[in-house]
Design a protein around this motif. Structure first.
Motif, PDB file in Angstrom:
ATOM      1  N   THR A  40       9.762 -19.449  -2.943  1.00 34.37           N
ATOM      2  CA  THR A  40       8.520 -18.837  -3.391  1.00 34.37           C
ATOM      3  C   THR A  40       7.984 -17.855  -2.356  1.00 34.37           C
ATOM      4  O   THR A  40       8.309 -17.941  -1.162  1.00 34.37           O
ATOM      5  CB  THR A  40       7.424 -19.897  -3.638  1.00 34.37           C
ATOM      6  OG1 THR A  40       7.176 -20.611  -2.428  1.00 34.37           O
ATOM      7  CG2 THR A  40       7.828 -20.859  -4.739  1.00 34.37           C
ATOM      8  N   VAL A  47      12.973 -11.521  -8.266  1.00 29.29           N
ATOM      9  CA  VAL A  47      11.830 -12.302  -8.730  1.00 29.29           C
ATOM     10  C   VAL A  47      12.219 -12.983 -10.031  1.00 29.29           C
ATOM     11  O   VAL A  47      12.680 -12.325 -10.975  1.00 29.29           O
ATOM     12  CB  VAL A  47      10.593 -11.398  -8.917  1.00 29.29           C
ATOM     13  CG1 VAL A  47       9.444 -12.187  -9.522  1.00 29.29           C
ATOM     14  CG2 VAL A  47      10.177 -10.799  -7.589  1.00 29.29           C
ATOM     15  N   LEU A  48      12.014 -14.285 -10.113  1.00 26.09           N
ATOM     16  CA  LEU A  48      12.418 -15.045 -11.293  1.00 26.09           C
ATOM     17  C   LEU A  48      11.319 -15.169 -12.337  1.00 26.09           C
ATOM     18  O   LEU A  48      11.588 -15.585 -13.453  1.00 26.09           O
ATOM     19  CB  LEU A  48      12.880 -16.448 -10.871  1.00 26.09           C
ATOM     20  CG  LEU A  48      14.043 -16.486  -9.870  1.00 26.09           C
ATOM     21  CD1 LEU A  48      14.397 -17.935  -9.535  1.00 26.09           C
ATOM     22  CD2 LEU A  48      15.261 -15.757 -10.420  1.00 26.09           C
ATOM     23  N   ASN A  49      10.085 -14.810 -11.936  1.00 26.43           N
ATOM     24  CA  ASN A  49       8.995 -14.824 -12.917  1.00 26.43           C
ATOM     25  C   ASN A  49       8.350 -13.443 -12.942  1.00 26.43           C
ATOM     26  O   ASN A  49       7.228 -13.259 -12.486  1.00 26.43           O
ATOM     27  CB  ASN A  49       7.949 -15.897 -12.581  1.00 26.43           C
ATOM     28  CG  ASN A  49       7.403 -15.730 -11.154  1.00 26.43           C
ATOM     29  OD1 ASN A  49       8.052 -15.152 -10.290  1.00 26.43           O
ATOM     30  ND2 ASN A  49       6.198 -16.238 -10.911  1.00 26.43           N
ATOM     31  N   PRO A  50       9.087 -12.441 -13.427  1.00 23.92           N
ATOM     32  CA  PRO A  50       8.595 -11.061 -13.387  1.00 23.92           C
ATOM     33  C   PRO A  50       7.273 -10.881 -14.131  1.00 23.92           C
ATOM     34  O   PRO A  50       6.995 -11.547 -15.112  1.00 23.92           O
ATOM     35  CB  PRO A  50       9.710 -10.266 -14.058  1.00 23.92           C
ATOM     36  CG  PRO A  50      10.441 -11.241 -14.909  1.00 23.92           C
ATOM     37  CD  PRO A  50      10.345 -12.556 -14.186  1.00 23.92           C
ATOM     38  N   THR A  51       6.482  -9.928 -13.619  1.00 23.76           N
ATOM     39  CA  THR A  51       5.195  -9.621 -14.241  1.00 23.76           C
ATOM     40  C   THR A  51       5.401  -8.935 -15.566  1.00 23.76           C
ATOM     41  O   THR A  51       6.227  -8.034 -15.710  1.00 23.76           O
ATOM     42  CB  THR A  51       4.380  -8.692 -13.310  1.00 23.76           C
ATOM     43  OG1 THR A  51       4.259  -9.331 -12.039  1.00 23.76           O
ATOM     44  CG2 THR A  51       3.005  -8.435 -13.874  1.00 23.76           C
ATOM     45  N   ARG A  52       4.658  -9.377 -16.559  1.00 23.55           N
ATOM     46  CA  ARG A  52       4.762  -8.766 -17.882  1.00 23.55           C
ATOM     47  C   ARG A  52       3.919  -7.478 -17.937  1.00 23.55           C
ATOM     48  O   ARG A  52       2.848  -7.432 -17.363  1.00 23.55           O
ATOM     49  CB  ARG A  52       4.244  -9.732 -18.954  1.00 23.55           C
ATOM     50  CG  ARG A  52       5.035 -11.045 -18.993  1.00 23.55           C
ATOM     51  CD  ARG A  52       6.474 -10.825 -19.351  1.00 23.55           C
ATOM     52  NE  ARG A  52       7.199 -12.098 -19.430  1.00 23.55           N
ATOM     53  CZ  ARG A  52       8.518 -12.175 -19.472  1.00 23.55           C
ATOM     54  NH1 ARG A  52       9.254 -11.109 -19.410  1.00 23.55           N
ATOM     55  NH2 ARG A  52       9.103 -13.342 -19.578  1.00 23.55           N
ATOM     56  N   ARG A  64      -1.059 -14.154  -5.706  1.00 21.21           N
ATOM     57  CA  ARG A  64      -0.029 -14.399  -6.721  1.00 21.21           C
ATOM     58  C   ARG A  64       1.174 -15.048  -6.060  1.00 21.21           C
ATOM     59  O   ARG A  64       1.549 -14.703  -4.937  1.00 21.21           O
ATOM     60  CB  ARG A  64       0.381 -13.092  -7.398  1.00 21.21           C
ATOM     61  CG  ARG A  64       1.393 -13.294  -8.519  1.00 21.21           C
ATOM     62  CD  ARG A  64       1.720 -11.974  -9.204  1.00 21.21           C
ATOM     63  NE  ARG A  64       2.733 -12.148 -10.219  1.00 21.21           N
ATOM     64  CZ  ARG A  64       2.507 -12.483 -11.469  1.00 21.21           C
ATOM     65  NH1 ARG A  64       1.256 -12.682 -11.870  1.00 21.21           N
ATOM     66  NH2 ARG A  64       3.477 -12.629 -12.345  1.00 21.21           N
ATOM     67  N   THR A  65       1.753 -15.999  -6.770  1.00 25.80           N
ATOM     68  CA  THR A  65       2.955 -16.675  -6.282  1.00 25.80           C
ATOM     69  C   THR A  65       4.161 -16.224  -7.090  1.00 25.80           C
ATOM     70  O   THR A  65       4.142 -16.261  -8.323  1.00 25.80           O
ATOM     71  CB  THR A  65       2.802 -18.208  -6.389  1.00 25.80           C
ATOM     72  OG1 THR A  65       1.681 -18.620  -5.594  1.00 25.80           O
ATOM     73  CG2 THR A  65       4.060 -18.910  -5.883  1.00 25.80           C
ATOM     74  N   TYR A  66       5.189 -15.780  -6.386  1.00 27.95           N
ATOM     75  CA  TYR A  66       6.426 -15.298  -7.022  1.00 27.95           C
ATOM     76  C   TYR A  66       7.547 -16.288  -6.727  1.00 27.95           C
ATOM     77  O   TYR A  66       7.717 -16.732  -5.588  1.00 27.95           O
ATOM     78  CB  TYR A  66       6.827 -13.927  -6.473  1.00 27.95           C
ATOM     79  CG  TYR A  66       5.811 -12.839  -6.702  1.00 27.95           C
ATOM     80  CD1 TYR A  66       5.932 -11.963  -7.784  1.00 27.95           C
ATOM     81  CD2 TYR A  66       4.740 -12.666  -5.832  1.00 27.95           C
ATOM     82  CE1 TYR A  66       5.006 -10.950  -7.993  1.00 27.95           C
ATOM     83  CE2 TYR A  66       3.810 -11.669  -6.044  1.00 27.95           C
ATOM     84  CZ  TYR A  66       3.950 -10.816  -7.119  1.00 27.95           C
ATOM     85  OH  TYR A  66       3.027  -9.815  -7.316  1.00 27.95           O
ATOM     86  N   ARG A  67       8.304 -16.615  -7.751  1.00 30.85           N
ATOM     87  CA  ARG A  67       9.524 -17.405  -7.567  1.00 30.85           C
ATOM     88  C   ARG A  67      10.664 -16.434  -7.334  1.00 30.85           C
ATOM     89  O   ARG A  67      10.821 -15.453  -8.056  1.00 30.85           O
ATOM     90  CB  ARG A  67       9.804 -18.284  -8.785  1.00 30.85           C
ATOM     91  CG  ARG A  67       8.791 -19.410  -8.972  1.00 30.85           C
ATOM     92  CD  ARG A  67       9.137 -20.291 -10.164  1.00 30.85           C
ATOM     93  NE  ARG A  67      10.460 -20.890 -10.034  1.00 30.85           N
ATOM     94  CZ  ARG A  67      11.506 -20.618 -10.807  1.00 30.85           C
ATOM     95  NH1 ARG A  67      11.393 -19.744 -11.812  1.00 30.85           N
ATOM     96  NH2 ARG A  67      12.663 -21.211 -10.622  1.00 30.85           N
ATOM     97  N   GLU A  83       6.226  -7.107  -6.695  1.00 32.58           N
ATOM     98  CA  GLU A  83       7.487  -7.555  -7.302  1.00 32.58           C
ATOM     99  C   GLU A  83       8.616  -6.584  -6.984  1.00 32.58           C
ATOM    100  O   GLU A  83       9.726  -7.001  -6.633  1.00 32.58           O
ATOM    101  CB  GLU A  83       7.301  -7.667  -8.810  1.00 32.58           C
ATOM    102  CG  GLU A  83       8.548  -8.089  -9.566  1.00 32.58           C
ATOM    103  CD  GLU A  83       8.315  -8.066 -11.066  1.00 32.58           C
ATOM    104  OE1 GLU A  83       9.213  -7.610 -11.786  1.00 32.58           O
ATOM    105  OE2 GLU A  83       7.226  -8.505 -11.505  1.00 32.58           O
TER     106      GLU A  83
END
Length: 206
Positions: free
Chosen positions: A175, A201-206, A138-141, A191
């Motif tokens: 990233t 983290v700018l694209n948090p997991t839903r 997984r890639t995190y911003r 995260e």
């Protein structure tokens, strides 16, 4: 009449050091967070990064002016019997040189700070008799990282999550690419580890 040259004041030296420290705080605090366990303060000074070049320029200007005042030729005294004013230790050339070296060390910190981090922990071994790993990548911003030291801080924290095999963090691309065993770790755990460093983290997991 006293025509002795005016020597640099302590305020000039202090201003130069403070500007140099402010220019490097955004990269020093991540290292302090790892070594000293300061946690979320790591990104407290990331807001200074856009002003880094201005702070570097201020440091150079202040210390350059201090050196100018220190080295400019003394004016001839009107009274031949005038005794030159004795300099204090904090007005000496050696003290100014020490301040300049300290400022240079601070300004250069973003370029060598990552080398001061503890060695990266080894990836956990997979038990031969355990369940087959379910690898996910997984890639995190991430927001707030400003130098390689920030990236090393994130890597150090994420690597401690059970089930994480590899972590590759790029501060310039903002990233983090993480490969983990979904049977032992969840994306939200990774995260949370990133967020615990103070960077978000700018694209948090839903």
């Amino acid at each position: 009449m006293n025509n002795a040259p005016v020597q640099p004041s302590k305020s000039l030296f202090g201003a130069g050091l403070l500007a140099a420290l402010a220019a490097s705080l955004c990269c020093i605090t991540p290292l302090l967070a790892v070594v000293g366990g300061l946690g979320g303060v790591a990104s407290s000074f990331s807001w200074l990064e856009p002003y880094r070049l201005y702070l570097v320029g201020l440091t150079v200007a202040v210390l350059g002016f201090a050196w100018y005042r220190q080295l400019r030729p003394a004016l001839a005294a009107a009274d031949c019997c005038t005794v030159p004013e004795k300099r204090s230790v904090m007005q000496s050339t050696s003290f100014l040189a020490t301040v300049t070296v300290l400022a240079a060390v601070l300004l250069a910190f973003p370029y060598y700070g990552a080398a001061l981090y503890p060695a990266r922990p080894s990836a956990p071994a997979v038990a031969a008799n355990g369940p087959a790993p379910v690898w996910q990548t997984r890639t995190y911003r991430i927001g707030g990282m400003t130098c390689e030291a920030c990236a090393r801080h994130v890597e150090s924290e994420v690597q401690q999550v059970p089930g994480v095999q590899t972590v590759a963090v790029s501060y310039d691309q903002a990233t983090a690419q993480v490969r983990f065993d979904a049977a032992h770790a969840q994306a939200t755990q990774v995260e949370n580890a990133i967020n615990s460093t103070g960077y978000l983290v700018l694209n948090p997991t839903r």
